[in-house]
Each structure stands twice: as structure tokens, then as C-alpha cells.
Design a protein around this motif. Structure first.
Motif, PDB file in Angstrom:
ATOM      1  N   ARG A   1      -1.417  -7.989  -6.062  1.00  0.00           N
ATOM      2  CA  ARG A   1      -0.216  -7.183  -5.874  1.00  0.00           C
ATOM      3  C   ARG A   1      -0.340  -6.560  -4.488  1.00  0.00           C
ATOM      4  NH1 ARG A   1       0.744  -3.185 -10.366  1.00  0.00           N
ATOM      5  NH2 ARG A   1       1.331  -5.075 -11.467  1.00  0.00           N
ATOM      6  N   GLY A   2       0.438  -7.077  -3.548  1.00  0.00           N
ATOM      7  CA  GLY A   2       0.331  -6.610  -2.170  1.00  0.00           C
ATOM      8  C   GLY A   2      -1.036  -6.958  -1.606  1.00  0.00           C
ATOM      9  N   HIS A   3      -1.722  -5.974  -1.043  1.00  0.00           N
ATOM     10  CA  HIS A   3      -3.055  -6.220  -0.492  1.00  0.00           C
ATOM     11  C   HIS A   3      -4.167  -5.937  -1.503  1.00  0.00           C
ATOM     12  CE1 HIS A   3      -2.606  -1.909   0.177  1.00  0.00           C
ATOM     13  NE2 HIS A   3      -3.918  -1.839   0.255  1.00  0.00           N
ATOM     14  N   ILE A   4      -3.803  -5.598  -2.735  1.00  0.00           N
ATOM     15  CA  ILE A   4      -4.786  -5.347  -3.793  1.00  0.00           C
ATOM     16  C   ILE A   4      -4.966  -6.629  -4.603  1.00  0.00           C
ATOM     17  CG2 ILE A   4      -5.343  -3.976  -5.847  1.00  0.00           C
ATOM     18  CD1 ILE A   4      -5.263  -2.331  -3.285  1.00  0.00           C
ATOM     19  N   ASN A   5      -6.216  -7.046  -4.753  1.00  0.00           N
ATOM     20  CA  ASN A   5      -6.553  -8.231  -5.527  1.00  0.00           C
ATOM     21  C   ASN A   5      -7.498  -7.836  -6.644  1.00  0.00           C
ATOM     22  OD1 ASN A   5      -5.808 -10.950  -3.812  1.00  0.00           O
ATOM     23  ND2 ASN A   5      -6.049  -9.149  -2.534  1.00  0.00           N
ATOM     24  N   ALA A   6      -7.462  -8.590  -7.723  1.00  0.00           N
ATOM     25  CA  ALA A   6      -8.375  -8.329  -8.832  1.00  0.00           C
ATOM     26  C   ALA A   6      -8.863  -9.658  -9.390  1.00  0.00           C
ATOM     27  CB  ALA A   6      -7.681  -7.525  -9.927  1.00  0.00           C
TER      28      ALA A   6
ATOM     29  N   VAL B   1     -11.764  -4.976  -8.581  1.00  0.00           N
ATOM     30  CA  VAL B   1     -10.548  -4.732  -7.809  1.00  0.00           C
ATOM     31  C   VAL B   1     -10.955  -4.574  -6.357  1.00  0.00           C
ATOM     32  CG1 VAL B   1      -8.580  -3.192  -7.465  1.00  0.00           C
ATOM     33  CG2 VAL B   1      -9.444  -3.628  -9.780  1.00  0.00           C
ATOM     34  N   ILE B   2     -10.340  -5.367  -5.500  1.00  0.00           N
ATOM     35  CA  ILE B   2     -10.682  -5.346  -4.081  1.00  0.00           C
ATOM     36  C   ILE B   2      -9.407  -5.236  -3.257  1.00  0.00           C
ATOM     37  CG2 ILE B   2     -12.917  -6.485  -4.166  1.00  0.00           C
ATOM     38  CD1 ILE B   2     -11.603  -9.128  -3.857  1.00  0.00           C
ATOM     39  N   SER B   3      -9.517  -4.554  -2.152  1.00  0.00           N
ATOM     40  CA  SER B   3      -8.388  -4.345  -1.265  1.00  0.00           C
ATOM     41  C   SER B   3      -8.637  -5.095   0.034  1.00  0.00           C
ATOM     42  CB  SER B   3      -8.233  -2.846  -0.982  1.00  0.00           C
ATOM     43  OG  SER B   3      -7.188  -2.625  -0.091  1.00  0.00           O
ATOM     44  N   LEU B   4      -7.740  -6.002   0.359  1.00  0.00           N
ATOM     45  CA  LEU B   4      -7.875  -6.739   1.616  1.00  0.00           C
ATOM     46  C   LEU B   4      -7.662  -5.793   2.782  1.00  0.00           C
ATOM     47  CD1 LEU B   4      -5.933 -10.011   0.805  1.00  0.00           C
ATOM     48  CD2 LEU B   4      -8.373  -9.765   1.158  1.00  0.00           C
ATOM     49  N   PRO B   5      -8.477  -5.928   3.824  1.00  0.00           N
ATOM     50  CA  PRO B   5      -8.288  -5.060   4.987  1.00  0.00           C
ATOM     51  C   PRO B   5      -6.925  -5.312   5.625  1.00  0.00           C
ATOM     52  CG  PRO B   5      -9.967  -6.736   5.406  1.00  0.00           C
ATOM     53  CD  PRO B   5      -9.546  -6.878   3.988  1.00  0.00           C
ATOM     54  N   GLN B   6      -6.289  -4.240   6.053  1.00  0.00           N
ATOM     55  CA  GLN B   6      -4.982  -4.340   6.699  1.00  0.00           C
ATOM     56  C   GLN B   6      -5.142  -4.165   8.202  1.00  0.00           C
ATOM     57  OE1 GLN B   6      -2.016  -4.991   4.815  1.00  0.00           O
ATOM     58  NE2 GLN B   6      -3.765  -5.577   3.592  1.00  0.00           N
TER      59      GLN B   6
ATOM     60  N   GLN C   1      -3.823 -11.704  10.104  1.00  0.00           N
ATOM     61  CA  GLN C   1      -3.973 -11.376   8.679  1.00  0.00           C
ATOM     62  C   GLN C   1      -4.614 -12.538   7.927  1.00  0.00           C
ATOM     63  OE1 GLN C   1       0.081 -10.272   7.738  1.00  0.00           O
ATOM     64  NE2 GLN C   1      -0.474  -8.115   7.662  1.00  0.00           N
ATOM     65  N   GLU C   2      -4.211 -13.764   8.238  1.00  0.00           N
ATOM     66  CA  GLU C   2      -4.800 -14.941   7.585  1.00  0.00           C
ATOM     67  C   GLU C   2      -6.285 -15.046   7.907  1.00  0.00           C
ATOM     68  OE1 GLU C   2      -5.631 -18.434   5.551  1.00  0.00           O
ATOM     69  OE2 GLU C   2      -3.989 -17.012   5.294  1.00  0.00           O
ATOM     70  N   LEU C   3      -6.650 -14.832   9.166  1.00  0.00           N
ATOM     71  CA  LEU C   3      -8.055 -14.890   9.565  1.00  0.00           C
ATOM     72  C   LEU C   3      -8.852 -13.789   8.869  1.00  0.00           C
ATOM     73  CD1 LEU C   3     -10.214 -16.241  11.305  1.00  0.00           C
ATOM     74  CD2 LEU C   3      -9.556 -14.704  13.165  1.00  0.00           C
ATOM     75  N   ASN C   4      -8.293 -12.585   8.793  1.00  0.00           N
ATOM     76  CA  ASN C   4      -8.964 -11.486   8.076  1.00  0.00           C
ATOM     77  C   ASN C   4      -9.144 -11.833   6.606  1.00  0.00           C
ATOM     78  OD1 ASN C   4      -9.342  -9.794  10.253  1.00  0.00           O
ATOM     79  ND2 ASN C   4      -7.463  -8.649   9.912  1.00  0.00           N
ATOM     80  N   ALA C   5      -8.115 -12.406   5.986  1.00  0.00           N
ATOM     81  CA  ALA C   5      -8.202 -12.788   4.571  1.00  0.00           C
ATOM     82  C   ALA C   5      -9.275 -13.852   4.375  1.00  0.00           C
ATOM     83  CB  ALA C   5      -6.855 -13.278   4.060  1.00  0.00           C
ATOM     84  N   ARG C   6      -9.327 -14.842   5.261  1.00  0.00           N
ATOM     85  CA  ARG C   6     -10.361 -15.889   5.162  1.00  0.00           C
ATOM     86  C   ARG C   6     -11.754 -15.269   5.216  1.00  0.00           C
ATOM     87  NH1 ARG C   6      -9.447 -21.439   7.211  1.00  0.00           N
ATOM     88  NH2 ARG C   6      -7.236 -21.858   7.026  1.00  0.00           N
ATOM     89  N   ARG C   7     -11.965 -14.417   6.205  1.00  0.00           N
ATOM     90  CA  ARG C   7     -13.289 -13.793   6.367  1.00  0.00           C
ATOM     91  C   ARG C   7     -13.628 -12.893   5.192  1.00  0.00           C
ATOM     92  NH1 ARG C   7     -12.623 -12.447  12.744  1.00  0.00           N
ATOM     93  NH2 ARG C   7     -13.169 -14.526  13.484  1.00  0.00           N
TER      94      ARG C   7
END
Length: 163
Positions: A42-47, A60-65, A89-95
Motif C-alpha cells: 500500500r503506497g511505499h509500505i510493503n508487508a 512490515v517494511i517501508s521503501l525509502p522515498q 525510485q526503481e533503482l532504490n526499490a531494486r537495492r
């Protein structure tokens, strides 16, 4: 339990898509005996939720913005800015997901080697009756103990070994 080997997964953090890293985490947990592995976002919050060792777990983890958007001067600059931001954002999500996969691998490897138990490695993420995790219950207690300098009173705590 299976032998745990993920050497082929250790590479640069941006070499795998976020989906590949999530799939790796799911496979690793399933190979270790976990069931009902589920991801949600949900948004930048993942579980990620799963069952293992007779318990339910939820991480529960929050992707860095990104740190704000650059100033924009024209429509062309705005489009370019959005493209750059999306790529960042894609590169941050990958890392981020690669690091999460590696940390999960490390926890499972410690369990496989007998260095730790599954419960101790994932204790913070055990779902308690009432649908809150151990960390959600204990974070305010720990913060209060540090503020007051007093040992926390944890009611309902069972004596060691009393299961």
C-alpha cells in the motif's frame, strides 16, 4: 530442513528487479518450510506474511522515498524530472529489496547452521493474539524504559521455559 545455499544470488543490488528479489525471499521461506507466504503493498509500505514453526509472522517494511523533487522550470523539464525520479525510485526499490532478500538469507542461514533458532531470528515479527507483532507491542515499552531509566514491567511474561 533443507541445505541453504544462495551464493548465486550475491551480486550487485541493482542487478535484480524488485520482483525477482521478492520471489527469491518467497522461495527461500518456502524452501525452509514456511507456508502461506503472502506479499502486500500500500503506497511505499510493503508487508510479507507467512506461517512457520507453528506461528504467524508479519514483516512490515517501508521503501525509502526520494528526498523531494527537483525544481521544475518548464513542461519538458517536468517530464524529464519525472522520468529521472521514476528511474531513481526503481533503482532504490531494486537495492532495497535485494538488501531485504540478503538479510532474509542471512537469518535462514544462521538457523540452518544452528547458530540461532527461527523464532529468535524473526521474533520481532511474530504476530500475537490481537493481530499486533512483538515489535509493535514492545517498542513503546522499551522507549519508555529508556526515557525513565527504569526496568520495564512486562506483564503476562511467562517464566523461561514455560510454554
Amino acid at each position: 530442513m533443507t541445505t541453504f545455499d544462495t551464493r548465486s544470488f550475491y551480486t550487485r543490488g541493482d542487478s535484480f528487479s524488485a520482483g525477482d528479489s521478492r520471489a527469491h525471499v518467497e522461495r527461500a521461506l518456502l524452501n525452509f518450510g514456511a507456508t502461506d507466504v503472502r506479499f502486500s503493498q500500500r503506497g511505499h509500505i510493503n508487508a510479507i506474511a507467512f506461517r512457520a514453526c507453528g506461528r504467524q509472522f508479519r514483516i512490515v517494511i517501508s521503501l525509502p522515498q526520494p528526498d523531494g523533487s527537483p525544481a521544475v522550470r518548464s513542461d519538458v523539464a517536468e517530464v524529464h524530472s519525472r522520468e529521472v525520479t521514476a528511474k531513481a525510485q526503481e533503482l532504490n526499490a531494486r537495492r532495497f529489496w535485494h538488501a531485504f532478500a540478503l538479510s532474509t538469507d542471512a537469518k535462514l542461514a544462521a538457523v540452518a547452521a544452528g547458530v540461532a533458532t527461527f523464532e529468535s531470528e524473526f521474533l520481532a515479527h511474530v504476530v500475537l493474539p490481537g493481530n499486533r507483532t512483538v515489535i509493535e507491542e514492545l517498542e513503546p515499552v522499551i522507549a519508555s524504559a529508556y526515557r525513565s531509566g527504569q526496568r520495564p514491567s512486562i506483564s503476562n511474561a511467562a517464566a523461561p521455559g514455560a510454554d
